[in-house]
Design a protein around this motif. Structure first.
Motif, PDB file in Angstrom:
ATOM      1  N   VAL A 289      -3.655   7.605  -4.004  1.00 25.98           N
ATOM      2  CA  VAL A 289      -2.324   8.231  -4.012  1.00 25.98           C
ATOM      3  C   VAL A 289      -2.655   8.757  -2.082  1.00 25.98           C
ATOM      4  CG1 VAL A 289      -0.456   7.797  -3.131  1.00 25.98           C
ATOM      5  CG2 VAL A 289      -0.837   7.094  -5.496  1.00 25.98           C
ATOM      6  N   ASP A 290      -2.066   8.969  -1.282  1.00 25.49           N
ATOM      7  CA  ASP A 290      -2.976   9.675  -0.421  1.00 25.49           C
ATOM      8  C   ASP A 290      -1.158  10.746   0.308  1.00 25.49           C
ATOM      9  OD1 ASP A 290      -5.429  10.225  -0.099  1.00 25.49           O
ATOM     10  OD2 ASP A 290      -5.084   8.459   1.351  1.00 25.49           O
ATOM     11  N   PHE A 291      -0.561  11.552   0.219  1.00 26.64           N
ATOM     12  CA  PHE A 291       0.443  11.968   0.159  1.00 26.64           C
ATOM     13  C   PHE A 291      -0.009  13.106   1.592  1.00 26.64           C
ATOM     14  CE2 PHE A 291       0.957  11.217  -4.028  1.00 26.64           C
ATOM     15  CZ  PHE A 291       2.312  10.701  -4.521  1.00 26.64           C
ATOM     16  N   TYR A 292       1.052  13.210   2.834  1.00 25.78           N
ATOM     17  CA  TYR A 292       0.861  13.924   3.958  1.00 25.78           C
ATOM     18  C   TYR A 292       0.968  14.940   3.337  1.00 25.78           C
ATOM     19  CZ  TYR A 292       1.220   9.845   5.354  1.00 25.78           C
ATOM     20  OH  TYR A 292       1.732   7.731   4.839  1.00 25.78           O
ATOM     21  N   GLY A 293      -0.543  16.180   3.835  1.00 29.89           N
ATOM     22  CA  GLY A 293      -0.084  17.570   3.803  1.00 29.89           C
ATOM     23  C   GLY A 293      -0.557  17.624   2.492  1.00 29.89           C
TER      24      GLY A 293
ATOM     25  N   ASN B 254       1.031  -0.984   0.108  1.00 27.83           N
ATOM     26  CA  ASN B 254      -0.009   0.180  -0.360  1.00 27.83           C
ATOM     27  C   ASN B 254       0.933   1.660  -0.114  1.00 27.83           C
ATOM     28  OD1 ASN B 254      -2.495  -1.193  -0.100  1.00 27.83           O
ATOM     29  ND2 ASN B 254      -1.954  -1.895   2.645  1.00 27.83           N
ATOM     30  N   GLN B 255       2.620   1.336  -0.686  1.00 29.95           N
ATOM     31  CA  GLN B 255       3.341   1.952  -1.058  1.00 29.95           C
ATOM     32  C   GLN B 255       2.691   3.483  -2.246  1.00 29.95           C
ATOM     33  OE1 GLN B 255       6.189   0.975   0.574  1.00 29.95           O
ATOM     34  NE2 GLN B 255       6.053   1.705   3.383  1.00 29.95           N
ATOM     35  N   ALA B 256       3.455   4.236  -2.628  1.00 35.15           N
ATOM     36  CA  ALA B 256       3.593   4.703  -3.611  1.00 35.15           C
ATOM     37  C   ALA B 256       4.182   5.714  -4.039  1.00 35.15           C
ATOM     38  CB  ALA B 256       2.463   5.290  -4.895  1.00 35.15           C
TER      39      ALA B 256
ATOM     40  N   SER C  28      -2.334  16.569  -1.822  1.00 33.68           N
ATOM     41  CA  SER C  28      -3.904  16.496  -1.878  1.00 33.68           C
ATOM     42  C   SER C  28      -3.704  15.116  -2.483  1.00 33.68           C
ATOM     43  CB  SER C  28      -4.534  17.240  -3.430  1.00 33.68           C
ATOM     44  OG  SER C  28      -3.830  17.038  -4.488  1.00 33.68           O
ATOM     45  N   THR C  29      -4.508  14.321  -2.930  1.00 35.88           N
ATOM     46  CA  THR C  29      -4.730  12.492  -3.538  1.00 35.88           C
ATOM     47  C   THR C  29      -4.760  12.466  -4.786  1.00 35.88           C
ATOM     48  OG1 THR C  29      -6.653  12.273  -1.339  1.00 35.88           O
ATOM     49  CG2 THR C  29      -5.705  10.787  -3.479  1.00 35.88           C
ATOM     50  N   THR C  30      -4.129  11.828  -4.823  1.00 36.04           N
ATOM     51  CA  THR C  30      -3.877  11.576  -6.442  1.00 36.04           C
ATOM     52  C   THR C  30      -4.122  10.530  -7.245  1.00 36.04           C
ATOM     53  OG1 THR C  30      -1.050  12.786  -6.203  1.00 36.04           O
ATOM     54  CG2 THR C  30      -1.598  11.236  -8.182  1.00 36.04           C
ATOM     55  N   GLU C  31      -5.092  10.291  -8.035  1.00 36.26           N
ATOM     56  CA  GLU C  31      -5.424   9.318  -8.837  1.00 36.26           C
ATOM     57  C   GLU C  31      -4.561   8.056 -10.048  1.00 36.26           C
ATOM     58  OE1 GLU C  31      -9.570  10.240  -9.744  1.00 36.26           O
ATOM     59  OE2 GLU C  31     -10.218  10.718  -7.976  1.00 36.26           O
ATOM     60  N   LEU C  32      -4.006   7.377  -9.633  1.00 32.92           N
ATOM     61  CA  LEU C  32      -3.546   6.178 -10.632  1.00 32.92           C
ATOM     62  C   LEU C  32      -4.465   5.256 -11.032  1.00 32.92           C
ATOM     63  CD1 LEU C  32      -0.169   5.546  -8.663  1.00 32.92           C
ATOM     64  CD2 LEU C  32      -0.622   7.706 -10.479  1.00 32.92           C
ATOM     65  N   LYS C  33      -4.796   4.919 -12.355  1.00 34.39           N
ATOM     66  CA  LYS C  33      -5.247   4.086 -12.681  1.00 34.39           C
ATOM     67  C   LYS C  33      -3.987   3.471 -14.440  1.00 34.39           C
ATOM     68  CE  LYS C  33      -8.729   6.401 -15.069  1.00 34.39           C
ATOM     69  NZ  LYS C  33     -10.359   6.798 -15.078  1.00 34.39           N
ATOM     70  N   ARG C  34      -5.223   2.522 -14.809  1.00 34.72           N
ATOM     71  CA  ARG C  34      -4.462   1.952 -15.868  1.00 34.72           C
ATOM     72  C   ARG C  34      -5.175   1.997 -17.135  1.00 34.72           C
ATOM     73  NH1 ARG C  34      -1.460  -3.318 -15.685  1.00 34.72           N
ATOM     74  NH2 ARG C  34      -0.937  -3.013 -18.138  1.00 34.72           N
ATOM     75  N   LYS C  35      -3.774   2.557 -18.045  1.00 32.83           N
ATOM     76  CA  LYS C  35      -5.119   3.268 -19.557  1.00 32.83           C
ATOM     77  C   LYS C  35      -4.592   1.825 -20.529  1.00 32.83           C
ATOM     78  CE  LYS C  35      -6.162   6.736 -22.266  1.00 32.83           C
ATOM     79  NZ  LYS C  35      -5.571   8.191 -22.761  1.00 32.83           N
ATOM     80  N   GLY C  36      -4.448   0.868 -21.042  1.00 35.14           N
ATOM     81  CA  GLY C  36      -4.269   0.183 -21.684  1.00 35.14           C
ATOM     82  C   GLY C  36      -3.170  -0.759 -21.003  1.00 35.14           C
ATOM     83  N   ARG C  37      -1.790  -0.462 -21.734  1.00 37.11           N
ATOM     84  CA  ARG C  37      -0.543  -0.913 -21.143  1.00 37.11           C
ATOM     85  C   ARG C  37       0.411   0.575 -20.348  1.00 37.11           C
ATOM     86  NH1 ARG C  37       2.248  -4.150 -26.434  1.00 37.11           N
ATOM     87  NH2 ARG C  37       0.718  -6.044 -26.439  1.00 37.11           N
ATOM     88  N   GLN C  38      -0.606   1.229 -20.345  1.00 38.22           N
ATOM     89  CA  GLN C  38       0.182   2.737 -19.579  1.00 38.22           C
ATOM     90  C   GLN C  38      -0.364   3.001 -18.050  1.00 38.22           C
ATOM     91  OE1 GLN C  38      -0.983   5.577 -23.183  1.00 38.22           O
ATOM     92  NE2 GLN C  38       1.517   5.684 -23.115  1.00 38.22           N
ATOM     93  N   LEU C  39       0.377   3.467 -17.338  1.00 44.51           N
ATOM     94  CA  LEU C  39      -0.768   3.877 -16.062  1.00 44.51           C
ATOM     95  C   LEU C  39      -0.885   6.281 -16.588  1.00 44.51           C
ATOM     96  CD1 LEU C  39      -0.572   3.548 -13.479  1.00 44.51           C
ATOM     97  CD2 LEU C  39       1.495   4.634 -12.957  1.00 44.51           C
ATOM     98  N   LEU C  40      -2.257   5.865 -15.523  1.00 39.96           N
ATOM     99  CA  LEU C  40      -2.714   7.714 -16.227  1.00 39.96           C
ATOM    100  C   LEU C  40      -2.593   7.776 -14.254  1.00 39.96           C
ATOM    101  CD1 LEU C  40      -4.057   9.752 -17.364  1.00 39.96           C
ATOM    102  CD2 LEU C  40      -6.090   8.660 -17.184  1.00 39.96           C
ATOM    103  N   GLN C  41      -1.788   8.752 -14.397  1.00 43.09           N
ATOM    104  CA  GLN C  41      -2.168   9.859 -13.482  1.00 43.09           C
ATOM    105  C   GLN C  41      -3.145  11.050 -13.880  1.00 43.09           C
ATOM    106  OE1 GLN C  41       1.394  11.480 -11.336  1.00 43.09           O
ATOM    107  NE2 GLN C  41       0.294  13.260 -10.936  1.00 43.09           N
TER     108      GLN C  41
ATOM    109  N   LYS D 166       0.897   6.887   1.090  1.00 45.89           N
ATOM    110  CA  LYS D 166      -0.054   6.082   1.452  1.00 45.89           C
ATOM    111  C   LYS D 166      -1.363   5.322  -0.076  1.00 45.89           C
ATOM    112  CE  LYS D 166      -2.609   3.793   4.650  1.00 45.89           C
ATOM    113  NZ  LYS D 166      -3.148   3.363   5.940  1.00 45.89           N
ATOM    114  N   LEU D 167      -0.451   4.128  -0.283  1.00 49.87           N
ATOM    115  CA  LEU D 167      -1.629   3.851  -1.755  1.00 49.87           C
ATOM    116  C   LEU D 167      -3.724   2.932  -0.630  1.00 49.87           C
ATOM    117  CD1 LEU D 167      -2.098   3.421  -4.779  1.00 49.87           C
ATOM    118  CD2 LEU D 167      -1.591   0.892  -3.714  1.00 49.87           C
ATOM    119  N   ALA D 168      -4.743   4.079  -1.665  1.00 52.80           N
ATOM    120  CA  ALA D 168      -5.631   3.059  -1.066  1.00 52.80           C
ATOM    121  C   ALA D 168      -5.738   1.918  -1.899  1.00 52.80           C
ATOM    122  CB  ALA D 168      -6.336   4.544  -0.622  1.00 52.80           C
TER     123      ALA D 168
END
Length: 247
Positions: A91-95, A66-68, A97-110, A80-82
Motif C-alpha cells: 500500500v503506497d501512501f503519498y509522501g 486498488n485502494q486501501a 513509506s510503503t505498508t505491506e499487508l498479507k493474510r495470516k490465517g484468518r487474520q490480516l497482518l500489517q 494505492k494498493l499494488a
C-alpha cells in the motif's frame, strides 16, 4: 498398491488446491485491531492498550479498486494498493513509506516497517451498519467490549441507577447524557495529557470528562481546563462526578 497411489494423488491435489486458494490470501474488506480491543477489555487504561497494540485500529481494503485506507483514531489516510506478490500486498501512501499487508490465517497482518510495528487485525463480528464511516467497526467492537454490560452508580448523581453504554454510542441511565464517545487519539488525547477522556452529551450539547477504569470500577471526573482563554485547552481531573461498578 494402485488404491494407495490414487489416494496419495488425490491428497496432493487437495493440498495443492488449498495452498493456491485465492481466498486464503484475500485481504479485501474491513479489518479491526481485535488485539487492542482484547487488551482494553481486561479493564485497564484505554489509551495504554491502544498505544501498545496500535497505532492503526481499522483497515478497509478494496483489491478491485486498488485502494486501501486505515483509521488510527483521528486520521483516515488513503493509499494505492499494488498487485499481490507472493501473498503480500503493498500500500503506497503519498509522501510516506510503503505498508505491506498479507493474510495470516484468518487474520490480516500489517508487516512491521521503520515507522510502525507489526499489527494484527480480524474481521468484525458485529459489523457496523452499511455506509458507516471508516473506524465505526472498531469503535462498535471496542465500546461493546470495554463499556458493555450493566453498570451501577454507587456514588454521584443518580446513585443506585443502572447505566448501559451501547455499542452505537448511546448511553442510558447516566444523568445528563444520552450519547458518549471515547477518546482514541488525536486532539482530544493531546488535550487530556496522559488521562483517558470521554465525551458525554445530551440533546446535541456536551463536554469532555476524564475517566479512570480499574477492573469493574469506572470513575468519571470533571475535566478542568488549566489553560488560558487564548491557549489550546489542557484538561486535568477535577472533582469526581460518578463511581460506577460493573454488575
Amino acid at each position: 498398491m494402485r488404491k494407495a497411489l490414487v489416494a496419495s494423488t488425490l491428497l496432493a491435489l487437495l493440498l495443492g488446491g488449498c495452498a493456491s486458494n485465492p481466498a486464503a490470501r484475500d485481504v479485501s474488506g474491513t479489518w479491526i485491531n481485535q488485539v487492542a480491543i482484547d487488551a482494553a477489555s481486561k479493564g485497564g487504561p484505554l489509551r495504554e492498550a491502544l498505544q501498545a497494540y496500535g497505532p492503526n485500529l481499522e483497515w478497509e481494503v478494496n483489491t478491485r479498486a486498488n485502494q486501501a485506507r486505515y483509521f488510527n483514531g483521528f486520521e483516515r489516510p488513503e493509499g494505492k494498493l499494488a498487485g499481490e506478490k507472493s501473498g503480500t500486498w503493498n500500500v503506497d501512501f503519498y509522501g510516506s513509506s510503503t505498508t505491506e499487508l498479507k493474510r495470516k490465517g484468518r487474520q490480516l497482518l500489517q508487516v512491521a516497517n521503520d515507522n510502525e510495528p507489526e499489527q494484527l487485525f480480524g474481521r468484525p463480528k458485529d459489523p457496523a451498519p452499511e455506509g458507516a464511516p471508516l473506524g465505526a467497526n472498531f469503535e462498535r467492537a471496542l465500546y461493546s467490549a470495554y463499556m458493555g454490560g450493566s453498570w451501577k452508580i454507587t456514588s454521584g448523581s443518580g446513585q443506585g441507577a443502572t447505566v448501559q453504554f451501547q455499542a452505537n454510542g448511546q448511553v442510558t441511565g447516566l444523568p445528563g447524557a444520552d450519547q458518549y464517545s471515547l477518546c482514541l487519539a488525536g486532539d482530544c488525547a493531546s488535550m487530556s495529557g496522559g488521562y483517558d477522556s470521554i465525551w458525554l452529551q445530551q440533546g446535541g450539547q456536551g463536554n469532555p470528562w476524564i475517566f479512570s477504569r480499574n477492573g469493574k470500577q469506572l470513575e468519571i471526573f470533571q475535566a478542568i481546563n488549566t489553560s488560558q482563554a487564548d491557549e489550546v485547552p489542557s484538561f486535568t481531573p477535577g472533582p469526581r462526578q460518578w463511581l460506577l461498578e460493573k454488575q
